[in-house]
Design an enzyme around this catalytic site. Sequence first.
Site, PDB file in Angstrom:
ATOM      1  N   SER A  97      -9.774  93.711 -50.184  1.00  0.00           N
ATOM      2  CA  SER A  97      -9.383  92.356 -50.858  1.00  0.00           C
ATOM      3  C   SER A  97      -9.424  91.298 -49.818  1.00  0.00           C
ATOM      4  O   SER A  97     -10.277  90.780 -49.237  1.00  0.00           O
ATOM      5  CB  SER A  97      -8.216  92.758 -51.658  1.00  0.00           C
ATOM      6  OG  SER A  97      -7.967  91.513 -52.559  1.00  0.00           O
ATOM      7  N   ASP A 227     -13.509  96.143 -61.533  1.00  0.00           N
ATOM      8  CA  ASP A 227     -12.321  95.376 -60.690  1.00  0.00           C
ATOM      9  C   ASP A 227     -12.014  94.161 -61.484  1.00  0.00           C
ATOM     10  O   ASP A 227     -12.811  93.314 -61.760  1.00  0.00           O
ATOM     11  CB  ASP A 227     -13.053  95.136 -59.336  1.00  0.00           C
ATOM     12  CG  ASP A 227     -12.001  94.639 -58.347  1.00  0.00           C
ATOM     13  OD1 ASP A 227     -11.019  93.744 -58.853  1.00  0.00           O
ATOM     14  OD2 ASP A 227     -12.286  94.723 -57.169  1.00  0.00           O
ATOM     15  N   HIS A 256      -9.524  97.592 -58.394  1.00  0.00           N
ATOM     16  CA  HIS A 256      -9.705  96.871 -57.465  1.00  0.00           C
ATOM     17  C   HIS A 256      -8.876  97.764 -56.205  1.00  0.00           C
ATOM     18  O   HIS A 256      -9.587  97.344 -55.043  1.00  0.00           O
ATOM     19  CB  HIS A 256      -8.678  95.552 -57.689  1.00  0.00           C
ATOM     20  CG  HIS A 256      -8.469  94.709 -56.588  1.00  0.00           C
ATOM     21  ND1 HIS A 256      -9.695  94.193 -55.832  1.00  0.00           N
ATOM     22  CD2 HIS A 256      -7.659  94.371 -55.687  1.00  0.00           C
ATOM     23  CE1 HIS A 256      -9.295  93.214 -54.855  1.00  0.00           C
ATOM     24  NE2 HIS A 256      -8.030  93.338 -54.899  1.00  0.00           N
TER      25      HIS A 256
END
Length: 276
Positions: A97, A227, A256
């Site tokens: 991320s 996601d 995610h």
Amino acid sequence: MPYLKLRDGAELFYKDWGNPKGEVVTFSHGWPLSSDNWESQMVFLVSHGYRVIAHDRRGHGRSTQNWTDHNMEIFVDDLQELYKHLDIKNAMIVGHSHGGGEVTRFLGKHGTSRVKKAVLVGAIPPFMLKSSANPEGTEKSVFDSFREAMSKDRAQFFLDVPTGPFFGFNRPNAAKSEGQIRSWWEQGMRTSFKASYDCIKDFSETDFTKDLKSIDIPVLVLHGDDDQVVPIGAAGLKSAKLLPQGKLKIYPGGSHAIHNVNVDEVNKDLLDFITS
């Protein structure tokens, strides 16, 4: 617990586990978490003879909670200091991320002389914000709502995120983990309010397109096709095409947090990639 005193006096907490003579794998965590979020991968790779290193970005976890400097340029300079301090060479660098943005900008700015491979997991590059040039991106109003929710009740917001979209626990028949939710909340609340708030702008408005194009090593892109935080169409699919040596693996139904939910599969993919 080891700390590195940085150029401005801030202290960076890091973990350095495993075989001190083994090949090195470093990890960069996502927002608003800490190095703890990578422990399943770190323990697995240590069991296979690797040396694993993960840090808490400044403002996060156990590192110094400074009031300013929560931006990608500072973060990657901190990481470069850590690499030099530990004399890291021929490493594989992994980021999730926001940490995937850190990995990308680190390689774009500081080059690949100390890194042989990279892995981006549910990563934010190339650019999250929706614009005329990036219609697949996310509306700024969404990130504004994050800031508003934090200002109103950060503790509740940091409970809502892992309970819902982060792990995909809001999907029908999802195998909800109360432990994962509590761990996310604890890590998030340990991070300073200011760093958490400032980093919403950093992860949503930093453009990594040029960095991706400049990376001259093999990069594995792992992304879930469900996601809800960093949609694959705006991120993983584009990044894999921009990377000169990019390889994409899509996790069907993946959230995610595939490295937290699909632990065994991600661990195998990391091991296969570093040994290939």
